[in-house]
Write an enzyme that holds these catalytic residues in place. Structure first.
Site, mmCIF file in Angstrom:
data_model
loop_
_atom_site.group_PDB
_atom_site.id
_atom_site.type_symbol
_atom_site.label_atom_id
_atom_site.label_comp_id
_atom_site.label_asym_id
_atom_site.label_seq_id
_atom_site.Cartn_x
_atom_site.Cartn_y
_atom_site.Cartn_z
ATOM 1 N N SER A 9 38.028 28.200 49.023
ATOM 2 C CA SER A 9 36.998 28.605 48.069
ATOM 3 C C SER A 9 37.266 28.015 46.685
ATOM 4 O O SER A 9 36.376 27.969 45.850
ATOM 5 C CB SER A 9 36.982 30.129 47.967
ATOM 6 O OG SER A 9 38.260 30.580 47.559
ATOM 7 N N CYS A 16 46.543 35.437 51.039
ATOM 8 C CA CYS A 16 45.519 34.718 50.280
ATOM 9 C C CYS A 16 46.218 33.467 49.761
ATOM 10 O O CYS A 16 47.343 33.548 49.258
ATOM 11 C CB CYS A 16 45.026 35.582 49.118
ATOM 12 S SG CYS A 16 43.991 34.679 47.943
HETATM 13 N N1 DGL Z 1 42.146 31.607 48.535
HETATM 14 C C1 DGL Z 1 41.273 32.497 49.214
HETATM 15 C C2 DGL Z 1 41.968 33.165 50.395
HETATM 16 O O1 DGL Z 1 42.950 32.668 50.901
HETATM 17 C C3 DGL Z 1 40.636 33.582 48.404
HETATM 18 C C4 DGL Z 1 40.105 33.276 47.065
HETATM 19 C C5 DGL Z 1 38.728 33.817 46.862
HETATM 20 O O2 DGL Z 1 38.513 35.029 46.738
HETATM 21 O O3 DGL Z 1 37.837 32.976 46.849
HETATM 22 O O4 DGL Z 1 41.518 34.196 50.848
#
Ligand code: DGL
Length: 273
Positions: free
Chosen positions: A11, A187
């Site tokens: 994202s 995340c």
């Molecule tokens: N980097 C994304 C993940 O691993 C999350 C970031 C977002 O909320 O866009 O879930």
């Protein structure tokens, strides 16, 4: 042998945390990265929105003739992996959750107390809990969402009291009440605050899915005889909004990896692809 690039997407900039371990383990592979910086964060959006964004990005990567798609985002992996597999049955698509769940099972015993932290969407799907418990029902898994981490990280607020206080806010009770001994950074942004978490909870073992996914990529390339034979690397990093944060974060993440000279930045408005 297959010299085509591997497409990574997230994202935003979080998925970049998979790039240094990828380049270390598979130095001949060319990477095309797409960060949807114009529409980040995904982690508190409706699943239908995340699905439609992810399909656009996968379409874009497929048009770049990638040999594999790596979903370097827990939020997308927990909601869209099956859809994307259905859309592109001929392209291997790797999600980030399964390799990390495997690592949890390999490194934990049955009395382990495993914590999962992630975005609201990832936690609401229970993807990690389901996958870990399916592999070993004796491992105790607890989950909590930490929605303010991503905006702070995207703003570069990392080595700061504000970040530490936010970690205490979300995690102190969670860690204490559940006696967490192992924590999954669920995340791809969270490896960027790994040192804060290690300092605040020095006794907790951390599992980083951004690193674990690399073994799965390697295994698929081996199984299908798709490793690249070229050693000239021309990685390309696309962003739907080429913000200063994205560029700074690429610099920060790539520091010391020895690959800066090969990184090219391109501003891409995905809706115009
Ligand atoms: N980097 C994304 C993940 O691993 C999350 C970031 C977002 O909320 O866009 O879930």
């Amino acid at each position: 042998m297959d010299n085509r690039p591997i497409g990574f997407f997230d994202s935003g900039l979080g998925g970049l945390t998979s790039i240094p371990p990828m380049m270390k383990k598979l130095p001949n592979e060319k990477i095309i990265y797409f960060g949807d910086t114009a529409r980040t964060p995904y982690g508190s959006k409706a699943v239908s929105t995340i699905r439609s964004f992810s399909k656009q990005i996968a379409d874009f990567l497929v048009k770049q003739d990638v040999k594999m798609i790596v979903i370097a985002c827990n939020t997308v992996s927990s909601t869209c992996l099956d859809d994307l597999n259905e859309m592109y049955p001929d392209i291997p698509i790797v999600g980030i959750i399964e390799p990390a769940a495997d690592k949890v099972v390999r490194s934990c015993s049955e009395d382990s107390q495993v914590g999962i932290i992630g975005t609201k969407v990832t936690i609401s799907t229970h993807a990690y809990k389901t996958m870990i418990e399916a592999r070993d029902p004796d491992i105790n898994v607890f989950e909590t969402a930490c929605p303010a981490f991503v905006p702070l990280i995207e703003e570069g607020i990392i080595a700061s009291d504000i970040m530490d206080l936010t970690i205490h806010h979300y995690m102190d009770d969670f860690v204490m009440e559940n006696r967490i001994d192992t924590l999954v950074l669920g995340c791809t942004h969270y490896p960027l605050i790994r040192s804060n978490i290690e300092r605040i909870y020095p006794d907790i073992k951390l599992i980083n899915p951004s690193e674990e996914i690399i073994s799965s990529i390697d295994a698929i390339l081996t199984e299908r005889d798709m490793h690249s034979g070229e050693s000239v690397i021309k990685n390309v990093f696309y962003a739907s909004d080429l913000s200063e944060n994205f560029i700074n974060m690429i610099d920060a993440i790539m520091k010391g990896s020895g690959v800066d000279a090969n990184v090219k930045f391109i501003n891409l408005e995905i809706n115009q692809v």
